[in-house]
Motif scaffolding. Structure first.
Motif, mmCIF file in Angstrom:
data_model
loop_
_atom_site.group_PDB
_atom_site.id
_atom_site.type_symbol
_atom_site.label_atom_id
_atom_site.label_comp_id
_atom_site.label_asym_id
_atom_site.label_seq_id
_atom_site.Cartn_x
_atom_site.Cartn_y
_atom_site.Cartn_z
ATOM 1 N N THR A 213 -29.361 -84.012 -22.746
ATOM 2 C CA THR A 213 -29.772 -85.081 -21.826
ATOM 3 C C THR A 213 -28.593 -85.675 -21.062
ATOM 4 O O THR A 213 -28.740 -86.690 -20.380
ATOM 5 C CB THR A 213 -30.520 -86.200 -22.573
ATOM 6 N N GLN A 214 -27.432 -85.058 -21.154
ATOM 7 C CA GLN A 214 -26.284 -85.515 -20.366
ATOM 8 C C GLN A 214 -26.491 -85.157 -18.889
ATOM 9 O O GLN A 214 -27.263 -84.256 -18.554
ATOM 10 C CB GLN A 214 -24.999 -84.879 -20.888
ATOM 11 N N PRO A 215 -25.786 -85.837 -17.990
ATOM 12 C CA PRO A 215 -25.877 -85.473 -16.566
ATOM 13 C C PRO A 215 -25.510 -84.004 -16.365
ATOM 14 O O PRO A 215 -24.764 -83.421 -17.161
ATOM 15 C CB PRO A 215 -24.843 -86.404 -15.911
ATOM 16 N N ASP A 216 -26.018 -83.425 -15.307
ATOM 17 C CA ASP A 216 -25.833 -81.992 -15.067
ATOM 18 C C ASP A 216 -24.367 -81.560 -15.022
ATOM 19 O O ASP A 216 -24.061 -80.408 -15.309
ATOM 20 C CB ASP A 216 -26.512 -81.591 -13.749
ATOM 21 N N TYR A 217 -23.481 -82.466 -14.667
ATOM 22 C CA TYR A 217 -22.075 -82.098 -14.548
ATOM 23 C C TYR A 217 -21.319 -82.247 -15.879
ATOM 24 O O TYR A 217 -20.130 -81.941 -15.959
ATOM 25 C CB TYR A 217 -21.383 -82.943 -13.473
ATOM 26 N N VAL A 218 -22.020 -82.700 -16.938
ATOM 27 C CA VAL A 218 -21.390 -82.908 -18.240
ATOM 28 C C VAL A 218 -21.806 -81.790 -19.191
ATOM 29 O O VAL A 218 -22.992 -81.577 -19.435
ATOM 30 C CB VAL A 218 -21.786 -84.271 -18.847
ATOM 31 N N ASN A 219 -20.829 -81.076 -19.727
ATOM 32 C CA ASN A 219 -21.083 -79.976 -20.651
ATOM 33 C C ASN A 219 -20.491 -80.341 -22.013
ATOM 34 O O ASN A 219 -19.273 -80.303 -22.209
ATOM 35 C CB ASN A 219 -20.451 -78.684 -20.120
ATOM 36 N N VAL A 220 -21.342 -80.701 -22.943
ATOM 37 C CA VAL A 220 -20.907 -81.031 -24.304
ATOM 38 C C VAL A 220 -20.795 -79.717 -25.071
ATOM 39 O O VAL A 220 -21.788 -79.134 -25.468
ATOM 40 C CB VAL A 220 -21.905 -81.982 -24.999
ATOM 41 N N ASN A 221 -19.586 -79.247 -25.289
ATOM 42 C CA ASN A 221 -19.385 -77.902 -25.834
ATOM 43 C C ASN A 221 -19.502 -77.812 -27.345
ATOM 44 O O ASN A 221 -19.966 -76.799 -27.873
ATOM 45 C CB ASN A 221 -18.019 -77.357 -25.428
ATOM 46 N N GLU A 222 -19.062 -78.836 -28.051
ATOM 47 C CA GLU A 222 -18.964 -78.725 -29.504
ATOM 48 C C GLU A 222 -19.306 -80.046 -30.164
ATOM 49 O O GLU A 222 -18.746 -81.089 -29.813
ATOM 50 C CB GLU A 222 -17.545 -78.310 -29.904
ATOM 51 N N ILE A 223 -20.241 -79.998 -31.124
ATOM 52 C CA ILE A 223 -20.569 -81.178 -31.920
ATOM 53 C C ILE A 223 -20.567 -80.762 -33.386
ATOM 54 O O ILE A 223 -21.234 -79.810 -33.781
ATOM 55 C CB ILE A 223 -21.951 -81.747 -31.567
ATOM 56 N N THR A 224 -19.811 -81.505 -34.205
ATOM 57 C CA THR A 224 -19.840 -81.310 -35.655
ATOM 58 C C THR A 224 -20.437 -82.561 -36.276
ATOM 59 O O THR A 224 -19.997 -83.681 -35.979
ATOM 60 C CB THR A 224 -18.421 -81.070 -36.215
ATOM 61 N N VAL A 225 -21.444 -82.385 -37.126
ATOM 62 C CA VAL A 225 -22.137 -83.511 -37.739
ATOM 63 C C VAL A 225 -22.028 -83.362 -39.248
ATOM 64 O O VAL A 225 -22.536 -82.401 -39.826
ATOM 65 C CB VAL A 225 -23.622 -83.564 -37.326
ATOM 66 N N ARG A 226 -21.359 -84.306 -39.888
ATOM 67 C CA ARG A 226 -21.156 -84.261 -41.334
ATOM 68 C C ARG A 226 -21.713 -85.529 -41.995
ATOM 69 O O ARG A 226 -21.713 -86.607 -41.372
ATOM 70 C CB ARG A 226 -19.667 -84.169 -41.689
ATOM 71 N N PRO A 227 -22.095 -85.438 -43.256
ATOM 72 C CA PRO A 227 -22.427 -86.656 -43.981
ATOM 73 C C PRO A 227 -21.163 -87.455 -44.276
ATOM 74 O O PRO A 227 -20.063 -86.889 -44.335
ATOM 75 C CB PRO A 227 -23.061 -86.132 -45.279
ATOM 76 N N VAL A 228 -21.303 -88.742 -44.434
ATOM 77 C CA VAL A 228 -20.152 -89.614 -44.703
ATOM 78 C C VAL A 228 -19.581 -89.324 -46.088
ATOM 79 O O VAL A 228 -20.347 -89.156 -47.030
ATOM 80 C CB VAL A 228 -20.578 -91.088 -44.599
#
Length: 228
Positions: A213-228
């Motif tokens: 859902t980011q603007p078309d010019y924004v490319n979110v390449n990498e997301i790491t999601v860990r528990p606390v």
């Protein structure tokens, strides 16, 4: 009106866990959702709980013909594929000394070849429109290795490598690529006990929604999601 109204998303491995949550969250944002997995009964169960335009397509991601048919069905029903979430995965015996070559083959077929088949089926249409988003769900096992997960980790390292290369390959085409690496998630394939609370499938689904859902010019390449 949701942020994804008018968009169509394909979600693989959507019969439970992360895939089911991703499908539901994308639908909440207004997307048409195509749910794909092997288990028809589980797919229909998830489909019944989703509001909005959605269909279920029984698909074995290890079979190119199935994956191609999935994309064709999505286009026939909704016109095009805007978002493709490669989430289907297999977690099986990974210790090399155990010699479970049949299980290694299954992980390679689903975790690597299935991702490639999915990309191959959706990418031409995205490139033609200069718009689209490929989301690959890898794992923190694609960043770190332990002594019992050699083959599984190898497949998830491969998914990250594919994501990184594809992002560079598609630069300036209008097609975006995101790799999401979850830590331990409370799903039916979670095996080893944990001394801390596992992530919920919805935590990963929100990461997917954030990226697409980011603007078309924004490319979110990498997301790491860990528990606390």
């Amino acid at each position: 009106m949701g942020k994804l109204t008018g968009k169509t998303a394909v979600v693989t491995g959507a019969s439970s866990g992360i895939g089911a949550a991703v499908a539901a969250y994308l639908a909440e944002e207004g997307a048409n959702v195509v749910l794909a997995a092997r288990r028809e009964d589980k797919l229909e169960e998830v489909l019944s709980k989703i509001d909005g335009n959605s269909i279920a397509v029984v698909t074995d991601m290890a079979k190119k013909s199935d994956v191609d048919a999935l994309a064709e069905r999505a286009v026939e029903t909704f016109g095009q594929i805007d978002i493709y979430v490669n989430n289907a995965g297999a977690v099986l015996g990974s210790r090399l000394q155990d010699g479970k070559t049949d299980e290694w083959d299954q992980m390679i077929d689903v975790n690597i070849k299935g991702v490639l088949y999915g990309i191959n089926s959706a990418l031409p249409g995205m490139l033609e429109r200069s718009s689209g988003h490929v989301v690959n769900v890898a794992s923190v096992s694609g960043q770190e290795v332990n002594k019992v997960g050699a083959v599984y980790s190898a497949t998830k390292f491969a998914v990250r490598a594919l994501s990184m290369s594809l992002e560079k390959e598609l630069a300036r085409t209008g097609v975006r690529v995101t790799n999401i690496s979850p830590g331990q998630v409370d799903t039916e394939i979670a095996s080893k006990p944990s001394d801390r609370k596992r992530l919920e499938p919805g935590d990963i689904a929100r990461a997917v929604v954030y990226a697409v859902t980011q603007p078309d010019y924004v490319n979110v390449n990498e997301i790491t999601v860990r528990p606390v």
